[in-house]
Design a protein around this motif. Structure first.
Motif, PDB file in Angstrom:
ATOM      1  N   ALA A  26      -2.017 -11.282  10.247  1.00  0.00           N
ATOM      2  CA  ALA A  26      -0.861 -10.698   9.570  1.00  0.00           C
ATOM      3  C   ALA A  26      -0.391  -9.436  10.280  1.00  0.00           C
ATOM      4  O   ALA A  26       0.815  -9.202  10.446  1.00  0.00           O
ATOM      5  CB  ALA A  26      -1.215 -10.395   8.112  1.00  0.00           C
ATOM      6  N   ILE A  27      -1.325  -8.606  10.703  1.00  0.00           N
ATOM      7  CA  ILE A  27      -0.965  -7.372  11.407  1.00  0.00           C
ATOM      8  C   ILE A  27      -0.275  -7.684  12.731  1.00  0.00           C
ATOM      9  O   ILE A  27       0.726  -7.062  13.094  1.00  0.00           O
ATOM     10  CB  ILE A  27      -2.224  -6.507  11.630  1.00  0.00           C
ATOM     11  CG1 ILE A  27      -2.626  -5.829  10.323  1.00  0.00           C
ATOM     12  CG2 ILE A  27      -1.988  -5.455  12.712  1.00  0.00           C
ATOM     13  CD1 ILE A  27      -3.861  -5.009  10.429  1.00  0.00           C
ATOM     14  N   GLN A  28      -0.797  -8.657  13.449  1.00  0.00           N
ATOM     15  CA  GLN A  28      -0.216  -8.984  14.747  1.00  0.00           C
ATOM     16  C   GLN A  28       1.180  -9.594  14.627  1.00  0.00           C
ATOM     17  O   GLN A  28       1.986  -9.485  15.547  1.00  0.00           O
ATOM     18  CB  GLN A  28      -1.163  -9.911  15.513  1.00  0.00           C
ATOM     19  CG  GLN A  28      -2.428  -9.182  15.966  1.00  0.00           C
ATOM     20  CD  GLN A  28      -3.461 -10.104  16.563  1.00  0.00           C
ATOM     21  OE1 GLN A  28      -3.437 -11.316  16.341  1.00  0.00           O
ATOM     22  NE2 GLN A  28      -4.395  -9.547  17.320  1.00  0.00           N
ATOM     23  N   ARG A  29       1.479 -10.204  13.475  1.00  0.00           N
ATOM     24  CA  ARG A  29       2.820 -10.752  13.249  1.00  0.00           C
ATOM     25  C   ARG A  29       3.830  -9.670  12.870  1.00  0.00           C
ATOM     26  O   ARG A  29       5.043  -9.872  12.987  1.00  0.00           O
ATOM     27  CB  ARG A  29       2.793 -11.806  12.133  1.00  0.00           C
ATOM     28  CG  ARG A  29       2.161 -13.129  12.527  1.00  0.00           C
ATOM     29  CD  ARG A  29       2.522 -14.204  11.524  1.00  0.00           C
ATOM     30  NE  ARG A  29       2.120 -13.850  10.173  1.00  0.00           N
ATOM     31  CZ  ARG A  29       0.958 -14.169   9.620  1.00  0.00           C
ATOM     32  NH1 ARG A  29       0.064 -14.852  10.320  1.00  0.00           N
ATOM     33  NH2 ARG A  29       0.676 -13.815   8.385  1.00  0.00           N
ATOM     34  N   ALA A  30       3.350  -8.524  12.414  1.00  0.00           N
ATOM     35  CA  ALA A  30       4.253  -7.458  11.973  1.00  0.00           C
ATOM     36  C   ALA A  30       5.065  -6.928  13.149  1.00  0.00           C
ATOM     37  O   ALA A  30       4.568  -6.860  14.279  1.00  0.00           O
ATOM     38  CB  ALA A  30       3.449  -6.327  11.337  1.00  0.00           C
ATOM     39  N   PRO A  31       6.318  -6.554  12.905  1.00  0.00           N
ATOM     40  CA  PRO A  31       7.141  -5.992  13.993  1.00  0.00           C
ATOM     41  C   PRO A  31       6.499  -4.729  14.573  1.00  0.00           C
ATOM     42  O   PRO A  31       5.942  -3.910  13.839  1.00  0.00           O
ATOM     43  CB  PRO A  31       8.468  -5.668  13.291  1.00  0.00           C
ATOM     44  CG  PRO A  31       8.483  -6.520  12.066  1.00  0.00           C
ATOM     45  CD  PRO A  31       7.050  -6.651  11.638  1.00  0.00           C
ATOM     46  N   ALA A  32       6.578  -4.595  15.878  1.00  0.00           N
ATOM     47  CA  ALA A  32       6.009  -3.424  16.542  1.00  0.00           C
ATOM     48  C   ALA A  32       6.989  -2.257  16.491  1.00  0.00           C
ATOM     49  O   ALA A  32       8.201  -2.451  16.368  1.00  0.00           O
ATOM     50  CB  ALA A  32       5.663  -3.757  17.989  1.00  0.00           C
ATOM     51  N   THR A  33       6.459  -1.055  16.585  1.00  0.00           N
ATOM     52  CA  THR A  33       7.298   0.142  16.650  1.00  0.00           C
ATOM     53  C   THR A  33       7.055   0.853  17.979  1.00  0.00           C
ATOM     54  O   THR A  33       5.987   0.725  18.587  1.00  0.00           O
ATOM     55  CB  THR A  33       6.991   1.111  15.497  1.00  0.00           C
ATOM     56  OG1 THR A  33       5.582   1.364  15.469  1.00  0.00           O
ATOM     57  CG2 THR A  33       7.430   0.535  14.167  1.00  0.00           C
ATOM     58  N   GLU A  34       8.030   1.608  18.412  1.00  0.00           N
ATOM     59  CA  GLU A  34       7.895   2.369  19.644  1.00  0.00           C
ATOM     60  C   GLU A  34       7.051   3.617  19.400  1.00  0.00           C
ATOM     61  O   GLU A  34       6.943   4.087  18.263  1.00  0.00           O
ATOM     62  CB  GLU A  34       9.273   2.774  20.164  1.00  0.00           C
ATOM     63  CG  GLU A  34      10.143   1.606  20.592  1.00  0.00           C
ATOM     64  CD  GLU A  34      11.486   2.078  21.118  1.00  0.00           C
ATOM     65  OE1 GLU A  34      11.721   3.312  21.143  1.00  0.00           O
ATOM     66  OE2 GLU A  34      12.293   1.219  21.518  1.00  0.00           O
ATOM     67  N   PRO A  35       6.455   4.175  20.451  1.00  0.00           N
ATOM     68  CA  PRO A  35       5.707   5.434  20.295  1.00  0.00           C
ATOM     69  C   PRO A  35       6.572   6.531  19.676  1.00  0.00           C
ATOM     70  O   PRO A  35       7.733   6.698  20.041  1.00  0.00           O
ATOM     71  CB  PRO A  35       5.301   5.781  21.728  1.00  0.00           C
ATOM     72  CG  PRO A  35       5.232   4.460  22.426  1.00  0.00           C
ATOM     73  CD  PRO A  35       6.335   3.637  21.821  1.00  0.00           C
ATOM     74  N   PHE A  36       6.006   7.213  18.716  1.00  0.00           N
ATOM     75  CA  PHE A  36       6.639   8.334  18.032  1.00  0.00           C
ATOM     76  C   PHE A  36       7.995   7.941  17.429  1.00  0.00           C
ATOM     77  O   PHE A  36       8.955   8.712  17.453  1.00  0.00           O
ATOM     78  CB  PHE A  36       6.777   9.540  18.961  1.00  0.00           C
ATOM     79  CG  PHE A  36       5.462  10.193  19.283  1.00  0.00           C
ATOM     80  CD1 PHE A  36       4.954  11.201  18.466  1.00  0.00           C
ATOM     81  CD2 PHE A  36       4.713   9.782  20.375  1.00  0.00           C
ATOM     82  CE1 PHE A  36       3.727  11.785  18.744  1.00  0.00           C
ATOM     83  CE2 PHE A  36       3.481  10.362  20.659  1.00  0.00           C
ATOM     84  CZ  PHE A  36       2.987  11.363  19.838  1.00  0.00           C
ATOM     85  N   ALA A  37       8.042   6.732  16.882  1.00  0.00           N
ATOM     86  CA  ALA A  37       9.250   6.273  16.206  1.00  0.00           C
ATOM     87  C   ALA A  37       9.533   7.167  14.997  1.00  0.00           C
ATOM     88  O   ALA A  37       8.621   7.730  14.388  1.00  0.00           O
ATOM     89  CB  ALA A  37       9.086   4.824  15.752  1.00  0.00           C
TER      90      ALA A  37
END
Length: 418
Positions: A26-37
């Motif tokens: 489930a975590i790996q399917r979550a959308p990623a965020t950029e560093p310091f978003a």
């Protein structure tokens, strides 16, 4: 992942190890965020604010909330950007598995937040040994993550709890890109035996030993009030977490003449005892007995001048000279004490497990000279009194902002090719 209450925030894997696969998927399917978003910075600010209100005077929680303040996060962001070059870009590594120690309540948050800030998804393993401080942190965390404004952090984060179950660790490790192990040497060896994916990296923070140095002349030159301030700072370094923190000093080196150093030492520990009384710090009888036995054993194992006992809360073993200090250490206010002629006399005895040197009365050039003399054999941090337990991106020789990131090399086509 949905985590909106204190009860649902932490997933108990002890009875359902197969859920480890479900959680990491489930975590790996979550959308990623950029560093310091912006969304991550907003979450940290909200968490800091609410934790600060709920900390109830608990020093380590107040320190944690202060560390997450907006100005500190902005400073970390600036430092992160400076790590990049024209040819390289730092990106998240992916999924990070954090296995923190049970004896330092706040390490799991620092480890997680630094990884989160650079854009990683995270699984944090919590000990089955419950702690009121950890429970308070989790209550505040659940409250913050219940806000839909922080849905991305909620979906990218899992707090799990289980005992010493190799099968659960194996399931979580099989899907992580970085594994972080905080704990004793035995813990690190055991978990390292569990395989990682071929591409994954690992950070380990095993048993460490820390110490303090005080320039005798500088201490004796202080007014009474300033000497008391030094004792207060030493208390903060040594007595939080009952001296169990890896960066809490266990031996104090006085740099100066033997006679004046003994005078300074007696004055210093007398003031530490006053701080203990004012702070209402106390240890139980069982610990007092452990410390007494430790003192007897120290006399047999080391060249000891004397053992001074200032109640159950403070025991000082004065050594005749430098001698390797090995074996089990009781903590809770137990210190070796030794006098050296100059700071660099310390260098020959430094070992790889020596981590933090907290100092009073020394300038940058002298500290650098010691680091050069040690030449990498040990000591990863040199900090002023009062900052031994202050968490930093630099820990045990690692730059965590860099370690939690992956560097992408970018070489553009030449002008002619374009």
């Amino acid at each position: 992942m949905t985590a909106t209450t204190a009860k649902t925030l932490v997933v108990d894997l002890a009875e359902a190890p197969q859920r480890a696969d479900e959680i990491t998927e489930a975590i790996q399917r979550a959308p990623a965020t950029e560093p310091f978003a912006d969304s991550i910075l907003a979450f940290c600010a909200d968490f800091s604010r609410r934790l600060g209100r709920a900390s109830r005077g608990i020093p380590e929680l107040t320190a944690l909330a202060f560390w997450m303040r907006k100005s500190e996060l902005m400073r970390l962001q600036e430092q992160f950007l400076l790590l990049q070059t024209r040819e390289t870009l730092l990106v998240p590594r992916g999924t990070v598995l954090h296995i923190p120690p049970a004896n330092v309540d706040t390490i799991f948050i620092y480890s997680w937040l630094l990884s989160l800030l650079v854009g990683n998804k995270n699984v944090i393993r919590l000990s089955t040994r419950r702690s009121p401080t950890v429970d308070l942190i989790l209550d505040v965390m659940a409250d913050v993550l219940a806000d839909d404004a922080h849905a991305d952090v909620r979906e990218q984060t899992a707090f799990v709890r289980y005992g010493h179950q190799n099968d659960v660790t194996a399931r979580l490790s099989a899907r992580c890109d970085v594994r972080v192990i905080w704990g004793g040497d035995t813990t690190v060896r055991k978990i390292r035996a569990t395989p990682l994916p071929p591409h994954a990296t690992e950070l380990t923070f095993p048993d460490r030993f820390s110490m303090a140095v005080i320039r005798t002349k500088a201490y004796l030159g202080l007014a009474a009030e300033r000497r008391h301030d030094v004792a207060e700072s030493f208390f903060n370094d040594a007595y939080w977490f009952d001296q169990a923190g890896c960066s809490s000093p266990r031996i104090v080196h006085w740099i100066g003449e033997a006679k004046t150093s003994r005078e300074a030492s007696a004055d210093f520990y007398g003031r530490v005892r006053s701080v203990l009384a004012r702070r209402n710090y106390a240890v139980d009888t069982a610990m007092g007995i452990r410390k007494m036995i430790f003192g007897y054993q120290a006399v047999l194992d080391h060249p000891v001048n004397r053992v001074e006992t200032y109640g159950n809360e403070l025991k000082v073993v004065e050594l005749r000279g430098l001698d390797p200090v090995e074996g089990t250490f009781p903590g809770a206010g137990t210190f070796f004490d030794v006098t050296l002629g100059q700071l660099t006399d310390l260098a020959p005895t430094i070992r790889r497990r020596d981590q933090t040197l907290s100092h009073f009365g020394f300038g940058a050039d002298e500290l650098r000279a010691l680091a050069v003399a040690v030449n990498g054999r040990g000591i990863d941090r040199m900090v002023p009194f009062g900052q031994a337990l202050t968490f930093n991106r630099y820990w045990d020789g690692h730059d965590l902002l860099q370690s939690f990131s992956r560097r992408v090399f970018i070489e553009p086509a030449s002008e002619e090719a374009r």
